[in-house]
Design an enzyme around this catalytic site. Structure first.
Site, PDB file in Angstrom:
ATOM      1  N   GLY A  72       1.156  -1.110  -0.472  1.00  0.00           N
ATOM      2  CA  GLY A  72      -0.344  -0.385  -0.177  1.00  0.00           C
ATOM      3  C   GLY A  72       1.035   1.601   0.107  1.00  0.00           C
ATOM      4  O   GLY A  72       2.140   1.287   0.210  1.00  0.00           O
ATOM      5  N   CYS A  73       0.430   2.202  -0.628  1.00  0.00           N
ATOM      6  CA  CYS A  73       0.849   3.356  -0.410  1.00  0.00           C
ATOM      7  C   CYS A  73       1.547   3.717   0.455  1.00  0.00           C
ATOM      8  O   CYS A  73       2.956   4.285   1.573  1.00  0.00           O
ATOM      9  CB  CYS A  73       0.376   4.637  -1.361  1.00  0.00           C
TER      10      CYS A  73
END
Length: 327
Positions: free
Chosen positions: A136-137
């Site tokens: 995930g970012c």
């Protein structure tokens, strides 16, 4: 070498568009298909309008059985929403000869033989994998801020995190908090202490330090800008700033995208690149680690291509020497 044949599933969204921008200029990639149920039959550039003149590809809605043959594709990227990748893998018989790189959260706990795809954490495992769960970012930015401390066993107390992301982090589907009239000139907190990326952050830190059990207190913010993440992380540290800097330099030596900066950093330095910049400050026994990435490149599609390069034996930065916007 022969070109790697690539397919993109769910190619009409932000991550699919960003993948195309990178892969169309990758010297060892051939994009075989871009699948989208909603845009099937339309030119790719009709959705990703900046690609006009770069590609004549059409979105396809063909059955996956006709597309997922080892002769047609060597690797596929799954760019649909969270929950869709589990369904896709259950509904389709994807050969072990086809590498799968999933950009959703569905396999980040590494079930079904997926490997968590943060190269700065487990490059060697990625090189041997055929199933990769792209991080995930927010998780990427926060993990890169903390991995050197975890490796050294120096996460001995609670970790405090405040991080802000651009609007593209919410995806392309409209919601009340993504409309321009709400987002512009506005900042808000969401999912404080409960963000979904906390599980993978803890998973990664305990990979390096199984004894880490302290709290990670994470407050995410929505920013009134398009792309980028800044994470400010702090935790007790008993050494000097120079000792901390040496720890980070040593850990990231040989990793082409994560760089320690002596000067304060800002988001524009990394937007449109696959880089992560890290800056360290020490205040009364608290080490403040600032980490900046682009949520769509290092936080999603760029890192996915970095993983593709590792799987196929290419230098990690192939096709990823991207220019930042700078100003």
């Amino acid at each position: 070498m022969e070109k790697i044949n690539i397919g993109i599933v769910g190619g009409a969204g932000y991550t699919g568009g960003e993948l195309l921008r990178i892969l169309l200029n990758h010297p060892f990639v051939n994009v075989t298909f871009v699948h989208s149920n909603s845009q099937a039959g339309k030119p790719v550039w009709s959705t990703h309008t900046d690609l006009l003149g770069d590609t004549d590809l059409l979105f396809t809605g063909d059955a996956m059985a006709d597309l997922l043959t080892p002769g047609n594709v060597d690797a596929i990227f799954l760019c649909s929403g969270h929950g869709a990748s589990v369904t896709f893998m259950a509904d389709n018989d994807v050969s072990d000869d086809i590498t799968v790189i999933d950009l959703s959260a569905d396999f980040r706990d590494e079930h079904n033989d997926f490997v968590y795809g943060l190269p700065e954490l487990q490059r060697e495992r990625i090189q041997e994998a055929t199933r990769i769960a792209n991080p995930g970012c927010f998780a990427t930015s926060i993990e890169l801020a903390l991995l050197p401390l975890a490796k050294a066993g120096l996460l001995t107390d609670d970790v405090q995190v405040s991080a802000i992301t651009g609007s593209t982090g919410a995806g392309q589907a409209l919601s009340p908090t993504t409309h321009f009239s709400w987002r512009n000139n506005n900042v808000s907190i969401y999912k404080a202490f409960t963000h979904q990326h906390l599980a993978e952050i803890r998973q990664s830190l305990t990979t390096l330090d199984p004894d880490f059990k302290s709290a990670i207190n994470f407050v995410p913010y929505r920013g009134d800008f398009t792309r980028g993440i800044m994470a400010n992380v702090y935790t007790p540290f008993s050494g000097t700033r120079e000792e901390a800097k040496e720890l980070y330099r040593t850990y990231y030596a040989g990793h082409p995208f994560t760089h320690l900066s002596d000067a304060p950093i800002d988001v524009k330095q990394v937007v449109n690149t696959n880089k992560c910049f890290v800056h360290l400050e020490l205040h009364d026994g608290q080490l403040l680690i600032t980490s900046v990435i682009d949520n769509l490149t290092k936080g999603a599609s760029g890192q996915a291509v970095q993983n593709l390069n590792l799987v196929f034996g290419l230098p990690e930065d192939t096709g990823l020497r991207l220019k930042s916007v700078a100003f």
